[in-house]
Write a protein that holds these residues in place. Structure first.
Motif, PDB file in Angstrom:
ATOM      1  N   ARG A  28       3.670 -16.941  -4.694  1.00  0.00           N
ATOM      2  CA  ARG A  28       5.070 -16.768  -4.771  1.00  0.00           C
ATOM      3  C   ARG A  28       4.968 -15.161  -4.783  1.00  0.00           C
ATOM      4  NH1 ARG A  28       9.029 -21.366  -6.122  1.00  0.00           N
ATOM      5  NH2 ARG A  28       8.711 -22.783  -4.725  1.00  0.00           N
ATOM      6  N   GLY A  29       5.503 -14.846  -4.756  1.00  0.00           N
ATOM      7  CA  GLY A  29       5.450 -13.200  -5.803  1.00  0.00           C
ATOM      8  C   GLY A  29       4.602 -12.283  -5.038  1.00  0.00           C
ATOM      9  N   ILE A  30       3.775 -12.305  -3.693  1.00  0.00           N
ATOM     10  CA  ILE A  30       2.785 -11.807  -3.358  1.00  0.00           C
ATOM     11  C   ILE A  30       3.622 -10.528  -1.905  1.00  0.00           C
ATOM     12  CG2 ILE A  30       0.832 -11.499  -1.964  1.00  0.00           C
ATOM     13  CD1 ILE A  30       0.115 -13.983  -3.184  1.00  0.00           C
ATOM     14  N   THR A  31       3.208  -9.791  -2.040  1.00  0.00           N
ATOM     15  CA  THR A  31       4.074  -8.544  -1.060  1.00  0.00           C
ATOM     16  C   THR A  31       3.129  -7.537   0.033  1.00  0.00           C
ATOM     17  OG1 THR A  31       5.499  -8.229  -2.602  1.00  0.00           O
ATOM     18  CG2 THR A  31       5.849  -6.481  -0.588  1.00  0.00           C
ATOM     19  N   ALA A  32       2.978  -7.302   1.422  1.00  0.00           N
ATOM     20  CA  ALA A  32       2.468  -7.300   2.069  1.00  0.00           C
ATOM     21  C   ALA A  32       2.404  -5.655   2.156  1.00  0.00           C
ATOM     22  CB  ALA A  32       2.082  -7.906   3.387  1.00  0.00           C
ATOM     23  N   PHE A  33       1.462  -4.487   1.990  1.00  0.00           N
ATOM     24  CA  PHE A  33       1.604  -3.127   1.853  1.00  0.00           C
ATOM     25  C   PHE A  33       1.799  -2.656   3.098  1.00  0.00           C
ATOM     26  CE2 PHE A  33       3.091  -4.470  -2.394  1.00  0.00           C
ATOM     27  CZ  PHE A  33       4.020  -3.384  -2.556  1.00  0.00           C
ATOM     28  N   LEU A  34       1.643  -1.747   3.725  1.00  0.00           N
ATOM     29  CA  LEU A  34       1.077  -1.058   5.260  1.00  0.00           C
ATOM     30  C   LEU A  34       0.204   0.754   4.068  1.00  0.00           C
ATOM     31  CD1 LEU A  34       3.865  -0.840   7.749  1.00  0.00           C
ATOM     32  CD2 LEU A  34       0.682  -0.512   7.955  1.00  0.00           C
ATOM     33  N   VAL A  35      -1.105   0.726   4.020  1.00  0.00           N
ATOM     34  CA  VAL A  35      -1.350   1.721   2.927  1.00  0.00           C
ATOM     35  C   VAL A  35      -2.622   2.152   4.499  1.00  0.00           C
ATOM     36  CG1 VAL A  35      -2.483   2.201   0.736  1.00  0.00           C
ATOM     37  CG2 VAL A  35      -1.260   0.136   1.603  1.00  0.00           C
ATOM     38  N   PRO A  36      -2.425   3.910   4.348  1.00  0.00           N
ATOM     39  CA  PRO A  36      -3.254   4.635   5.200  1.00  0.00           C
ATOM     40  C   PRO A  36      -4.211   4.903   4.385  1.00  0.00           C
ATOM     41  CG  PRO A  36      -0.917   5.169   5.472  1.00  0.00           C
ATOM     42  CD  PRO A  36      -1.055   4.534   4.031  1.00  0.00           C
ATOM     43  N   SER A  37      -5.817   5.077   5.025  1.00  0.00           N
ATOM     44  CA  SER A  37      -6.433   4.367   4.279  1.00  0.00           C
ATOM     45  C   SER A  37      -7.056   5.672   3.639  1.00  0.00           C
ATOM     46  CB  SER A  37      -8.005   4.559   5.164  1.00  0.00           C
ATOM     47  OG  SER A  37      -7.954   5.467   6.378  1.00  0.00           O
ATOM     48  N   ASP A  38      -6.251   7.389   4.418  1.00  0.00           N
ATOM     49  CA  ASP A  38      -6.376   8.574   3.426  1.00  0.00           C
ATOM     50  C   ASP A  38      -5.252   8.803   2.497  1.00  0.00           C
ATOM     51  OD1 ASP A  38      -3.968   9.061   5.614  1.00  0.00           O
ATOM     52  OD2 ASP A  38      -4.728  10.057   6.389  1.00  0.00           O
ATOM     53  N   THR A  39      -4.931   7.500   2.235  1.00  0.00           N
ATOM     54  CA  THR A  39      -3.700   7.953   0.821  1.00  0.00           C
ATOM     55  C   THR A  39      -4.875   7.712  -0.326  1.00  0.00           C
ATOM     56  OG1 THR A  39      -2.406   6.201   2.014  1.00  0.00           O
ATOM     57  CG2 THR A  39      -2.069   6.632  -0.624  1.00  0.00           C
ATOM     58  N   PRO A  40      -4.036   9.021  -1.017  1.00  0.00           N
ATOM     59  CA  PRO A  40      -5.433   9.050  -2.105  1.00  0.00           C
ATOM     60  C   PRO A  40      -4.821   8.134  -3.436  1.00  0.00           C
ATOM     61  CG  PRO A  40      -3.387  11.366  -2.232  1.00  0.00           C
ATOM     62  CD  PRO A  40      -2.882  10.472  -0.825  1.00  0.00           C
ATOM     63  N   GLY A  41      -5.857   7.669  -4.131  1.00  0.00           N
ATOM     64  CA  GLY A  41      -6.443   6.717  -4.904  1.00  0.00           C
ATOM     65  C   GLY A  41      -6.911   5.760  -3.856  1.00  0.00           C
ATOM     66  N   VAL A  42      -7.531   5.576  -2.337  1.00  0.00           N
ATOM     67  CA  VAL A  42      -7.772   4.609  -1.764  1.00  0.00           C
ATOM     68  C   VAL A  42      -9.266   5.483  -1.741  1.00  0.00           C
ATOM     69  CG1 VAL A  42      -8.229   3.437   0.029  1.00  0.00           C
ATOM     70  CG2 VAL A  42      -5.944   4.608  -0.308  1.00  0.00           C
ATOM     71  N   SER A  43      -9.926   4.135  -1.430  1.00  0.00           N
ATOM     72  CA  SER A  43     -11.945   4.752  -1.880  1.00  0.00           C
ATOM     73  C   SER A  43     -12.381   3.115  -1.166  1.00  0.00           C
ATOM     74  CB  SER A  43     -12.105   4.758  -3.264  1.00  0.00           C
ATOM     75  OG  SER A  43     -12.211   4.055  -4.426  1.00  0.00           O
ATOM     76  N   VAL A  44     -13.266   3.171   0.066  1.00  0.00           N
ATOM     77  CA  VAL A  44     -14.238   2.105   0.195  1.00  0.00           C
ATOM     78  C   VAL A  44     -15.232   2.857  -0.385  1.00  0.00           C
ATOM     79  CG1 VAL A  44     -14.904   1.180   2.064  1.00  0.00           C
ATOM     80  CG2 VAL A  44     -12.797   2.509   2.308  1.00  0.00           C
ATOM     81  N   GLY A  45     -15.879   1.080  -0.403  1.00  0.00           N
ATOM     82  CA  GLY A  45     -17.558   1.126  -0.895  1.00  0.00           C
ATOM     83  C   GLY A  45     -17.912   1.312  -0.019  1.00  0.00           C
ATOM     84  N   PRO A  46     -19.762   1.630  -0.198  1.00  0.00           N
ATOM     85  CA  PRO A  46     -20.598   1.381   0.894  1.00  0.00           C
ATOM     86  C   PRO A  46     -20.548  -0.304   1.620  1.00  0.00           C
ATOM     87  CG  PRO A  46     -21.749   0.793  -1.022  1.00  0.00           C
ATOM     88  CD  PRO A  46     -20.659   0.740  -1.495  1.00  0.00           C
TER      89      PRO A  46
END
Length: 385
Positions: free
Chosen positions: A177-195
């Protein structure tokens, strides 16, 4: 969609896979990339949105129709299906299962066309099959949310345009319980993808870690709006159940290809002056694989029909995923054995499929998790602590 239209689509995909993709499998494996011409072909055929409803630009296939298409996709490298698998599967279904009308109208047509690639961000370093231990969190800040955490092994992360991120929004809520799904565009500041991860197999299909560092999101980033807050686990469970039927069908398709490769080799390879197909121990290996393939295909079709009817969306998908993922690994192992030394060599299809097949027993819920789900659903409260 009627049967005639479905047959036409399946036939077109079969031709595309066997004539255009199969000849380039070794290239995909060697370069770890699917050629752009094949990507374009997938978009032109509507493969980025075959489960998305027609009103949003997709093909609107039922699960029973979807599996017939996926059988064909399983004939070749899993990297092809992975291009659009998240749009049709676990990521796209987050929207189908839980999004508001406005969110569906904004995102689903873009997923269906292939303009946008969506990614399902649930797994973490210490939270895989059991999401109750999620540590990625989001807190309210006025009319906004602030997201922090990290996800691991996220399919299509290196090319994703939007992430469906599952985060804990009520730290005091127990378990799932207490989990929420979010729509997060990849270009949102603070989002980074590793190798991109270096994997055993499935080259051309990419996974990576994703990090969220003080990512500020508007209130409408919550999948389902305010009603979606703390409703993320339900959405995730529904998406994974559908995904398990899909993966089971993919395993059946791959098993069919492995049987074909085994039969062709046994008929042409000679030993002692005769085709090895004459040897009864080889015949036994082939017979077992043919039987496994038949059983998997029949199981998936029955489970898909029950899913569409709404009579079983839990036990059946888990049983199909469990059996078929284990089954394709048995068939792959036999195929390598039939090929002998040749089956251990790079450049031989069964060697590549042997590596590719191993992952199916792990993702979308490990075989052990499927066993637990099947047992608990069957045994009821007596099986729960």
């Amino acid at each position: 969609m009627d049967n005639a239209d479905l047959a036409e689509i399946v036939a077109a995909v079969r031709t595309f896979v066997r004539d255009d993709v199969v000849p380039r499998e070794e290239e995909i494996d060697a370069t770890d990339a699917v050629p752009e011409s094949l990507v374009a072909g997938c978009k032109d055929m509507g493969l980025y949105g075959f489960t998305i409803p027609v009103e949003y630009g997709g093909l609107g296939l039922s699960v029973a129709q979807e599996i017939e298409l996926v059988f064909e996709l399983g004939w070749t490298t899993p990297a092809l299906r992975s291009l659009f698998g998240t749009n049709n599967g676990i990521a796209g279904h987050v929207l189908l299962e839980g999004a508001t009308d406005e969110q569906k109208k904004e995102w689903l047509p873009r997923l269906a066309s292939g303009e946008v690639t969506a990614s399902f961000a649930l797994t973490e370093a210490d939270a895989g099959s059991d999401p109750s231990s999620l540590t990625t969190g989001a807190r309210r800040d006025g009319n906004r949310w602030v997201l922090n955490g990290a996800k691991r092994y996220i399919t299509n992360a290196p090319v994703a345009d939007v992430f469906m991120v599952f985060a804990r929004t009520d730290p005091d809520a127990p378990g799932n319980r207490g989990i929420t799904a979010f729509l997060v565009p990849s270009d949102t500041p603070g989002v980074s993808v590793g190798p991109a991860d270096r994997k055993m197999g499935q080259f051309g299909a990419h996974t990576a870690d994703v990090h969220f560092d003080d990512v500020v999101l508007p209130r409408d980033a919550v999948v389902g709006g305010e009603d979606g807050v703390n409703n993320g686990f339900r959405i995730a469970a529904q998406c994974l159940a559908h995904g398990r039927v899909h993966i089971a069908a993919l395993c059946v398709g791959m098993a069919g290809r492995l049987v074909a490769e085994s039969v062709e080799f046994a008929q042409s390879r000679r030993a002692g002056g005769a085709p090895i197909a004459r040897f009864q121990l080889v015949q036994g290996l082939v017979a077992d694989s043919v039987t496994d393939h038949y059983a998997g295909r029949a199981l998936v079709r029955e489970v898909a029909a029950a899913y569409d009817a709404g009579t079983d969306k839990i036990t059946g998908p888990s049983a199909a995923k469990y059996f078929c993922s284990e089954m394709v690994n048995r068939v792959a192992d036999r195929a390598v054995q039939i090929h002998g030394g040749a089956g251990y060599m790079r450049g031989v299809a069964v060697e590549r499929f042997y590596r590719d097949a191993r992952l199916f027993r792990i993702y979308e819920g490990t075989s052990q998790i499927q066993q637990v789900i099947i047992a608990r659903q069957t045994l009821g409260p007596a099986a729960r602590g």
